[in-house]
Design a protein around this motif. Sequence first.
Motif, short mmCIF file in Angstrom:
data_model
loop_
_atom_site.label_atom_id
_atom_site.label_comp_id
_atom_site.label_asym_id
_atom_site.label_seq_id
_atom_site.Cartn_x
_atom_site.Cartn_y
_atom_site.Cartn_z
N GLY A 189 0.92 -1.17 0.05
CA GLY A 189 0.08 -0.04 0.19
C GLY A 189 0.88 1.42 -0.09
O GLY A 189 2.16 1.36 -0.46
N VAL A 278 6.42 -2.40 10.45
CA VAL A 278 6.02 -1.17 10.39
C VAL A 278 4.37 -1.08 10.25
O VAL A 278 4.07 -0.05 10.70
N VAL A 280 0.71 -1.58 11.45
CA VAL A 280 0.16 -1.79 12.96
C VAL A 280 -0.74 -2.89 13.22
O VAL A 280 -1.83 -2.85 12.85
N1 LIG Z 1 4.52 2.57 11.66
C1 LIG Z 1 4.06 3.64 11.29
O1 LIG Z 1 4.55 4.43 11.66
C2 LIG Z 1 2.91 3.63 10.40
C3 LIG Z 1 2.50 4.63 9.83
C4 LIG Z 1 1.29 4.97 8.77
C5 LIG Z 1 0.71 3.46 8.64
N2 LIG Z 1 1.15 2.57 9.44
C6 LIG Z 1 0.45 1.30 9.27
O2 LIG Z 1 0.89 0.48 7.94
C7 LIG Z 1 -0.03 -0.26 7.61
C8 LIG Z 1 -0.14 -0.11 6.02
O3 LIG Z 1 -0.82 0.88 5.54
P1 LIG Z 1 -1.20 1.39 4.18
O4 LIG Z 1 -1.75 2.78 4.32
O5 LIG Z 1 -0.06 1.18 3.28
O6 LIG Z 1 -2.27 0.47 3.96
P2 LIG Z 1 -2.91 0.00 2.58
O7 LIG Z 1 -4.32 -0.54 3.16
O8 LIG Z 1 -2.72 1.06 1.80
O9 LIG Z 1 -2.06 -1.22 2.10
C9 LIG Z 1 -1.95 -2.57 2.77
C10 LIG Z 1 -1.59 -3.37 1.39
O10 LIG Z 1 -1.32 -4.81 2.40
C11 LIG Z 1 -1.86 -5.79 1.52
N3 LIG Z 1 -2.07 -6.94 2.28
C12 LIG Z 1 -3.00 -7.17 2.91
N4 LIG Z 1 -2.85 -8.39 3.75
C13 LIG Z 1 -1.80 -9.08 3.12
C14 LIG Z 1 -1.08 -10.08 3.17
N5 LIG Z 1 -1.61 -11.11 4.04
N6 LIG Z 1 0.07 -10.20 2.47
C15 LIG Z 1 0.63 -9.51 1.73
N7 LIG Z 1 -0.02 -8.17 1.49
C16 LIG Z 1 -1.34 -8.08 2.13
C17 LIG Z 1 -2.87 -4.97 0.77
O11 LIG Z 1 -3.45 -5.74 -0.24
C18 LIG Z 1 -2.45 -3.57 0.68
O12 LIG Z 1 -1.92 -3.63 -0.60
C19 LIG Z 1 -1.28 0.08 8.48
O13 LIG Z 1 -1.18 -0.86 9.15
C20 LIG Z 1 -0.93 1.36 8.86
O14 LIG Z 1 -1.73 1.40 10.03
C21 LIG Z 1 2.11 2.43 10.20
#
Ligand SMILES: NC(=O)c1ccc[n+]([C@@H]2O[C@H](COP(=O)([O-])OP(=O)(O)OC[C@H]3O[C@@H](n4cnc5c(N)ncnc54)[C@H](O)[C@@H]3O)[C@@H](O)[C@H]2O)c1
Length: 362
Positions: A189, A278, A280
């Motif tokens: 994502g 990374v 959550v």
């Molecule tokens: N640590 C941090 O500082 C921080 C900051 C921002 C977001 N996040 C977290 O990062 C994560 C991703 O956020 P995002 O905005 O990119 O989300 P998103 O929904 O845009 O992307 C998630 C991706 O993961 C894929 N996915 C789901 N299950 C999967 C699996 N089992 N195997 C492989 N791929 C899989 C989905 O198809 C999607 O492309 C969320 O949990 C978000 O809360 C963390």
Amino acid sequence: MSQTVRGVIARAKNAEVEVVSIVVPDPGPGEAVVRIQTCGVCHTDLHYKQGGINDDFPFLLGHEAAGTVESVGAGVTEVAPGDFVVLNWRAVCGDCRACRRGKPQYCFATHNAKQPMTLEDGTPLSPALGIGAFIEKTLVAAGQCTKVDPAARPAAVGLLGCGVMAGIGAAINTGGVQRGDSVAVIGCGGVGDGAIAGAALAGATTIIAVDTDDRKLEWAKGFGATHTVNAREGDVVAAIQGLTGGFGADVVIDAVGRPETWKQAFYARDLAGTVVLVGVPTPEMKIPEIPLLDVFGRGGALKSSWYGDCLPTRDFPMLTELYRQGRLDLDAFVSEEIGLEQVEEAFTKMHRGDVLRSVVVL
Ligand SMILES: NC(=O)c1ccc[n+]([C@@H]2O[C@H](COP(=O)([O-])OP(=O)(O)OC[C@H]3O[C@@H](n4cnc5c(N)ncnc54)[C@H](O)[C@@H]3O)[C@@H](O)[C@H]2O)c1
Ligand SMILES: [Zn+2]
Ligand SMILES: [Zn+2]
């Protein structure tokens, strides 16, 4: 004095978001009111709406924002009215033990605006990640505002305020990706593709994108993925090992944050390699059962990454400059520009995987 503007709130767990009138106070000492120009829809906003972060409803959602400082309170020196800024989660003190150790995202004295933004009946709102930016104007601590090149496209550089920064920083700052490294990123994502872009900037030669959705894998190539693996089609660990001479990757980044993806990351890294969490997890998720001997025997580092271990004042202007030079394609993260009324629909599109980032433009 205060002003009333429109913003998007999540009133209760899993309720559809609503556009409502919100009262924004004038900035007090150390605070700034920012006229929001753009705000990306991040998966963390969806976590808030689902009650996955905490129960402090109602939330004022949105936290991936760029805008212009409208007014500042007493004693503010960081920014002035008219400055173009990207917002960050919390102002850091620069002086505590965490800040002095070069880990400002663990600052003991971080702060957000002290005055609450409220509904018209006085109900205080919890701003997502201390920002709350699906709104025409928001109130933040002045230290949450980082000036960047005002010529940059707001919808693009605003994404540095969360997801893209979290991903790039997970690769470069937390993961320590080096020239010639192999890197695997699970979940492509906005955050995962940020990690892929970060690995490419750092000079990784093998970058493996893993996702369950072929569209995401196609987009990941545009950010620098050299190989793709569809997690629905077989064993992810074996696929990553197969693409790295049987060894596993030097750095594996879990940008999903589930027990099964973390376990894949654990076993898909090379001996003495690094795992970076990374994505959550939700509060009930546990570390999967792994023999302690495997932890011992494989060595390396098991890390998590908050906000990409970034220092906004260093990283936001630097990445904005790489964007200006054409070396970081922030525009490619922007799938669509939407209005405040379309945030609920944007969550549906995110859930379906139709978009990388929907960006609210005001
Ligand atoms: N640590 C941090 O500082 C921080 C900051 C921002 C977001 N996040 C977290 O990062 C994560 C991703 O956020 P995002 O905005 O990119 O989300 P998103 O929904 O845009 O992307 C998630 C991706 O993961 C894929 N996915 C789901 N299950 C999967 C699996 N089992 N195997 C492989 N791929 C899989 C989905 O198809 C999607 O492309 C969320 O949990 C978000 O809360 C963390
Ligand atoms: Zn500090
Ligand atoms: Zn976010």
